[in-house]
Design a protein around this motif. Structure first.
Motif, mmCIF file in Angstrom:
data_model
loop_
_atom_site.group_PDB
_atom_site.id
_atom_site.type_symbol
_atom_site.label_atom_id
_atom_site.label_comp_id
_atom_site.label_asym_id
_atom_site.label_seq_id
_atom_site.Cartn_x
_atom_site.Cartn_y
_atom_site.Cartn_z
ATOM 1 N N ALA A 187 1.031 -1.042 0.045
ATOM 2 C CA ALA A 187 -0.146 -0.024 0.117
ATOM 3 C C ALA A 187 0.805 1.402 0.095
ATOM 4 C CB ALA A 187 -1.056 -0.012 1.169
ATOM 5 N N ASP A 188 0.205 2.559 0.226
ATOM 6 C CA ASP A 188 1.349 3.550 0.437
ATOM 7 C C ASP A 188 1.953 3.626 1.431
ATOM 8 O OD1 ASP A 188 -0.512 4.678 -1.535
ATOM 9 O OD2 ASP A 188 -1.760 5.789 -0.465
ATOM 10 N N LEU A 189 3.308 4.179 1.307
ATOM 11 C CA LEU A 189 4.195 4.208 2.278
ATOM 12 C C LEU A 189 4.038 5.208 3.324
ATOM 13 C CD1 LEU A 189 7.339 3.905 -0.276
ATOM 14 C CD2 LEU A 189 6.513 2.015 1.128
ATOM 15 N N THR A 190 4.514 4.676 4.611
ATOM 16 C CA THR A 190 4.464 5.192 5.624
ATOM 17 C C THR A 190 6.152 5.412 6.283
ATOM 18 O OG1 THR A 190 3.802 3.639 7.094
ATOM 19 C CG2 THR A 190 2.119 5.224 6.464
ATOM 20 N N PRO A 191 6.623 6.188 6.979
ATOM 21 C CA PRO A 191 7.925 6.046 7.567
ATOM 22 C C PRO A 191 8.314 4.753 8.020
ATOM 23 C CG PRO A 191 6.995 8.180 8.119
ATOM 24 C CD PRO A 191 5.697 7.358 7.551
ATOM 25 N N GLY A 192 9.434 4.151 7.647
ATOM 26 C CA GLY A 192 9.774 2.922 8.309
ATOM 27 C C GLY A 192 9.158 1.733 7.213
ATOM 28 N N GLN A 193 8.701 1.968 5.979
ATOM 29 C CA GLN A 193 8.286 0.985 5.269
ATOM 30 C C GLN A 193 9.076 1.275 3.807
ATOM 31 O OE1 GLN A 193 4.049 1.428 4.982
ATOM 32 N NE2 GLN A 193 3.499 0.268 6.785
ATOM 33 N N PHE A 194 8.773 -0.162 3.108
ATOM 34 C CA PHE A 194 9.342 -0.305 1.685
ATOM 35 C C PHE A 194 8.212 -1.131 0.671
ATOM 36 C CE2 PHE A 194 10.906 -4.040 3.725
ATOM 37 C CZ PHE A 194 11.027 -4.898 2.454
ATOM 38 N N ARG A 195 8.302 -0.892 -0.595
ATOM 39 C CA ARG A 195 7.650 -1.834 -1.217
ATOM 40 C C ARG A 195 8.677 -1.884 -2.568
ATOM 41 N NH1 ARG A 195 3.216 2.895 -2.152
ATOM 42 N NH2 ARG A 195 4.482 4.350 -3.480
ATOM 43 N N ALA A 196 8.283 -3.266 -2.983
ATOM 44 C CA ALA A 196 9.129 -3.797 -4.172
ATOM 45 C C ALA A 196 8.336 -4.269 -5.284
ATOM 46 C CB ALA A 196 10.016 -5.060 -3.640
ATOM 47 N N ILE A 197 8.623 -3.608 -6.621
ATOM 48 C CA ILE A 197 7.733 -4.073 -7.737
ATOM 49 C C ILE A 197 8.930 -4.061 -8.846
ATOM 50 C CG2 ILE A 197 5.925 -3.268 -9.257
ATOM 51 C CD1 ILE A 197 4.890 -1.330 -7.115
ATOM 52 N N GLY A 198 9.019 -5.523 -9.230
ATOM 53 C CA GLY A 198 9.822 -5.738 -10.082
ATOM 54 C C GLY A 198 11.361 -5.225 -9.794
ATOM 55 N N ASN A 199 11.988 -4.423 -10.789
ATOM 56 C CA ASN A 199 13.433 -4.078 -10.445
ATOM 57 C C ASN A 199 13.518 -2.883 -9.594
ATOM 58 O OD1 ASN A 199 12.689 -2.401 -12.578
ATOM 59 N ND2 ASN A 199 14.458 -2.723 -13.760
ATOM 60 N N ILE A 200 12.117 -2.145 -8.819
ATOM 61 C CA ILE A 200 12.557 -0.983 -8.456
ATOM 62 C C ILE A 200 12.010 -1.254 -7.079
ATOM 63 C CG2 ILE A 200 11.097 1.167 -8.226
ATOM 64 C CD1 ILE A 200 10.571 0.930 -11.129
ATOM 65 N N VAL A 667 -11.769 7.303 5.338
ATOM 66 C CA VAL A 667 -12.023 7.557 6.661
ATOM 67 C C VAL A 667 -12.310 6.116 7.142
ATOM 68 C CG1 VAL A 667 -13.930 8.275 8.214
ATOM 69 C CG2 VAL A 667 -12.711 9.745 6.836
ATOM 70 N N LYS A 668 -12.960 5.391 6.050
ATOM 71 C CA LYS A 668 -13.429 3.981 6.645
ATOM 72 C C LYS A 668 -12.465 2.877 6.815
ATOM 73 C CE LYS A 668 -18.079 3.833 4.144
ATOM 74 N NZ LYS A 668 -18.652 3.366 3.105
ATOM 75 N N ILE A 669 -11.464 3.169 6.358
ATOM 76 C CA ILE A 669 -9.907 2.394 6.567
ATOM 77 C C ILE A 669 -9.017 3.000 7.526
ATOM 78 C CG2 ILE A 669 -10.262 1.310 4.202
ATOM 79 C CD1 ILE A 669 -7.903 2.972 3.206
ATOM 80 N N LEU A 670 -9.414 3.943 8.102
ATOM 81 C CA LEU A 670 -8.824 4.842 9.183
ATOM 82 C C LEU A 670 -7.499 5.639 8.750
ATOM 83 C CD1 LEU A 670 -8.905 2.188 12.101
ATOM 84 C CD2 LEU A 670 -10.784 4.040 11.372
ATOM 85 N N ASP A 671 -7.607 5.758 7.340
ATOM 86 C CA ASP A 671 -6.353 6.684 6.719
ATOM 87 C C ASP A 671 -6.822 8.167 6.852
ATOM 88 O OD1 ASP A 671 -4.335 7.507 5.378
ATOM 89 O OD2 ASP A 671 -4.846 6.784 3.299
ATOM 90 N N PHE A 672 -6.698 8.528 8.225
ATOM 91 C CA PHE A 672 -7.189 10.247 8.580
ATOM 92 C C PHE A 672 -6.082 11.166 7.688
ATOM 93 C CE2 PHE A 672 -8.707 7.422 12.113
ATOM 94 C CZ PHE A 672 -10.133 7.767 11.705
ATOM 95 N N GLU A 673 -4.930 10.552 7.768
ATOM 96 C CA GLU A 673 -3.870 11.789 6.901
ATOM 97 C C GLU A 673 -4.364 11.886 5.505
ATOM 98 O OE1 GLU A 673 0.760 12.263 5.931
ATOM 99 O OE2 GLU A 673 0.198 10.815 7.635
#
Length: 695
Positions: A187-200, A667-673
């Motif tokens: 999902a969307d990144l927050t501090p202290g997270q990473f995501r990997a898609i293919g060679n990125i 709001v439903k998924i508590l993503d208030f930011e």
């Protein structure tokens, strides 16, 4: 290591007593005085004096304040003085914290409960990373800086260095990120997270609100980009080298982790034998179950709730050895001696806090250990003892308008700063009776109210309202200090009933909200601020022209000589500053506080007359740390509006409906930011549509 030098940026030069104070303090540091005290009256510019000392000695500096609000204000001031240097804010990352505890009398176990403020956690990591990478660092911290933090050696050792052209294995790189406590997400990144898609691989460091995108080609790093986390705008297209520090401060190498787990297991077996010998079978079973569960979690994911209770084993320290703290991250000389400057702000309050932290923590831990909730080694997850603190800090400068006996005793010199650069003098202090019709006994003058108030707090309330209304008519601000939170809340409601705009401030209000309240007070969005002892030390409110001290004759901590002088000082930043103490009898504290205020006032008036100075109210920009925290939000909204410009022109109402659906979904998924960004974007789009329709 960054070689930048501290350089003050200010349109003002030192004035009043400041030049002499700066010279004496710098001389004291050069003479290797371990302790000095700057006795600076409120509004004399102690922070500016200290900033000049920092510039003169060119040393990294730790500034300790006794609460988060004051620390935030000091951090903002130092940022203004040193815009090209690294000024950081380090406080407890808990908005709410209930420590783990056990009450044997009622057999009540209270589990640790905490609400972590992610933004403050980001600032903590930014502080430690700055200390490990550059010299021109000022960290403004609360007393939480003496609590265990994790080894700086381990924290620095395991940072990842990635450079363009390096060999790259996607699987190995992801494993390394997980090892330093980064979490993988799709999902969307927050501090202290990473995501990997293919060679990125995209990473958001815990210390920044940006994304670093690594792209690989032919088993090597082909590009590193810095990207805005919200708008996805590329902030820097080509980065040669990227350093990634761990996402948590408690870090243990894999080889050390195995040793630590063996040590924890061995301690558990010894402790279980002790408990069984004492006939504490329930406690033994409780400890065995809990510890084994924690060990399983640490082995599987490298972390567990309450992992700090195993910090002695994880760090490899001996029993009773002091923990690593923020102080460990500051530079030390080759000899091992601390090589930084320490400023203890409002020392008469901060020093007792530092001294008292260890005993309170130990008492709570011993109860948990005795009843099988924790291993004995949990006692080593603790704040520093006072002597340990003194061994780990550099030369100390205490700053206070009312230094305590301790500071005076240990200081090689006490430097007095009574004359303000602005020429402002200490406020006139009057004593009014609490009950209408009484006389106070000091002979200044008494309240004119002749009718006994039916209010349960006496005639002082109506007299205060009469005084406050006169000030408000002149667009001034008013402070009322009470003895209890309940009275602060009651008085605020009573003032509102009388059509006076008022708010209260006390320790139940969260960190960033406190700062916001003070900012809106200065802006004039309300007129009267009501509080307890939070309003005493270090709050810089130059708009305040009147302070009412309710129940001033109730001797105790909140109405001691020191407290009264501190409260009186809040009105010393304005030419029209005035203070009324409500008292039916003149206590020793009142008499001494008034005498000392009058002594200083006489010196200041004489200085002004001699030098032909006309006092000027302090003019200070209304800025605070929340502005920095909110700036990203505003930028995010502006970027979104820019990106949606084409769709708005095509069908503005459809775009607004889509945004509203997105906001509700967030709001439903508590993503208030995200919801907050969308809310403000919708408001801006509606306003824009309204303008178009009118034209």
């Amino acid at each position: 290591m960054n070689k930048k030098k501290f350089k003050i940026k200010s349109e003002f030069a030192p004035a009043g007593d400041q030049p002499n104070a700066i010279k004496e303090l710098v001389d004291g540091l050069e003479k290797d005085l371990t302790h000095q005290t700057l006795l600076g009256v409120t509004g004399s510019g102690k922070t500016f004096t200290v900033a000049n000392v920092i510039e003169a000695v060119q040393k990294p500096t730790l500034v300790i304040a006794h609460n988060k609000t004051l620390a935030a204000q000091l951090a903002q001031e130092y940022k203004e003085f040193f815009p090209n240097n690294a000024v950081h804010y380090f406080v407890s990352y808990y908005d709410y914290y209930q420590p783990e505890a056990y009450m044997p009398i009622t057999d009540t176990y209270i589990e640790k409960e905490a609400q972590i403020n992610e933004e403050i956690e980001r600032l903590r990591h930014a502080s430690t990373q700055a200390l490990l990478t550059r010299k021109d660092v000022i960290v403004v911290a609360s007393v939480s800086c003496i609590y265990g933090l994790g080894s700086p050696v381990e924290y620095e050792r395991v940072n990842l260095k990635i450079a363009r052209g390096d060999k790259f294995s996607r699987a190995d790189f992801i494993r390394k990120l997980v090892d330093i406590h980064f979490e993988r997400t799709n999902a969307d990144l927050t501090p202290g997270q990473f995501r990997a898609i293919g060679n990125i691989v995209e990473i958001m460091p815990v210390s920044e609100r940006v994304i670093y995108r690594l792209e690989a080609a032919h088993d090597a790093v082909s590009s590193i980009q810095k990207i805005d986390a919200v708008s996805r705008v590329i902030l820097k297209d080509s980065i040669d080298v990227l350093f990634l520090f761990p996402a948590k401060h408690f870090i243990t190498a894999p080889s050390e982790l195995e040793r630590a787990l063996r040590d924890i297991k061995a301690e558990l077996e010894r402790r279980l034998e002790e408990l069984k010998e004492q006939g504490k079978l329930l406690e033994a079973e409780r400890l065995k179950r809990r510890t084994n569960y924690d060990l399983a979690l640490i082995r599987e994911i490298g972390y567990c709730n309450g992992i700090e209770n195993y910090s002695r084993h994880l760090s490899g320290k001996a029993a009773g050895e002091p923990p690593d703290t923020l102080l460990s991250y500051f530079p030390h000389a080759i000899s091992g001696e601390p090589d930084f400057l320490t400023i203890i702000d409002e020392s008469h309050v901060t020093v007792p806090q530092i001294r008292g932290m260890y005993e309170g923590d130990r008492s709570r831990k011993e109860t948990l250990i005795e009843h099988g909730f924790r291993l004995p080694s949990a006692k080593d997850n603790r704040p520093l003892k006072f002597d340990e603190f003194n061994e780990r800090v550099g030369q100390i400068i205490f700053t206070s308008a009312t230094p305590a006996e301790y500071e005076r005793q240990v200081s090689g010199q006490v430097v007095e700063q009574v004359i303000r650069p602005t020429g402002l003098v200490d406020p006139e202090v009057l004593v009014h009776p609490i009950q209408a019709g009484r006389r106070s006994g000091l002979g200044d003058r008494t309240a004119k109210s002749a009718v006994r108030s039916p209010n349960k707090y006496g005639g002082q309330i109506y007299d205060f309202i009469a005084e406050a209304e006169k000030v408000i008519q002149k667009r001034g601000r008013v402070i009322a200090t009470t003895l209890t939170k309940k009275m602060a809340e009651d008085l605020t409601e009573f003032l509102k009933e009388k059509k006076i705009k008022a708010r209260y401030l006390h320790s139940d209000i969260q960190t960033l909200e406190r700062i916001e309240i003070l900012t809106t007070f200065r802006k004039g969005e309300f007129d009267v601020l009501v509080g307890v002892n939070l309003l005493r030390e270090g709050l810089d409110l130059p708009e305040v022209t009147f302070i009412g001290i309710l129940d001033a004759d109730k001797e105790g901590f909140l109405r001691s000589e020191t407290s009264l002088i501190q409260i009186i000082g809040r009105a010393a930043r304005n030419v029209e500053g005035r203070v009324v103490l409500y008292a039916d009898s003149v206590t020793g504290s009142i008499e001494r506080a008034v005498d000392e205020t009058n002594r200083r006032r006489a010196l200041q008036i004489a200085y002004n007359e001699k030098h032909g100075i006309t006092p000027q109210t302090i003019v200070k920009k209304i800025k605070d740390i929340t502005q920095e925290l909110n700036r990203e939000h505003k930028r995010a909204v502006e970027h979104e509006l820019a990106l949606e410009e084409y769709l708005f022109k095509k069908n503005p109402r459809k775009l607004i409906r889509q945004k509203e659906l997105q906001m509700n979904a967030a709001v439903k998924i508590l993503d208030f930011e995200s919801a907050a960004i969308l809310r403000d974007e919708i408001a801006a789009l509606k306003e824009k549509l309204k303008t178009i329709e009118k034209s």
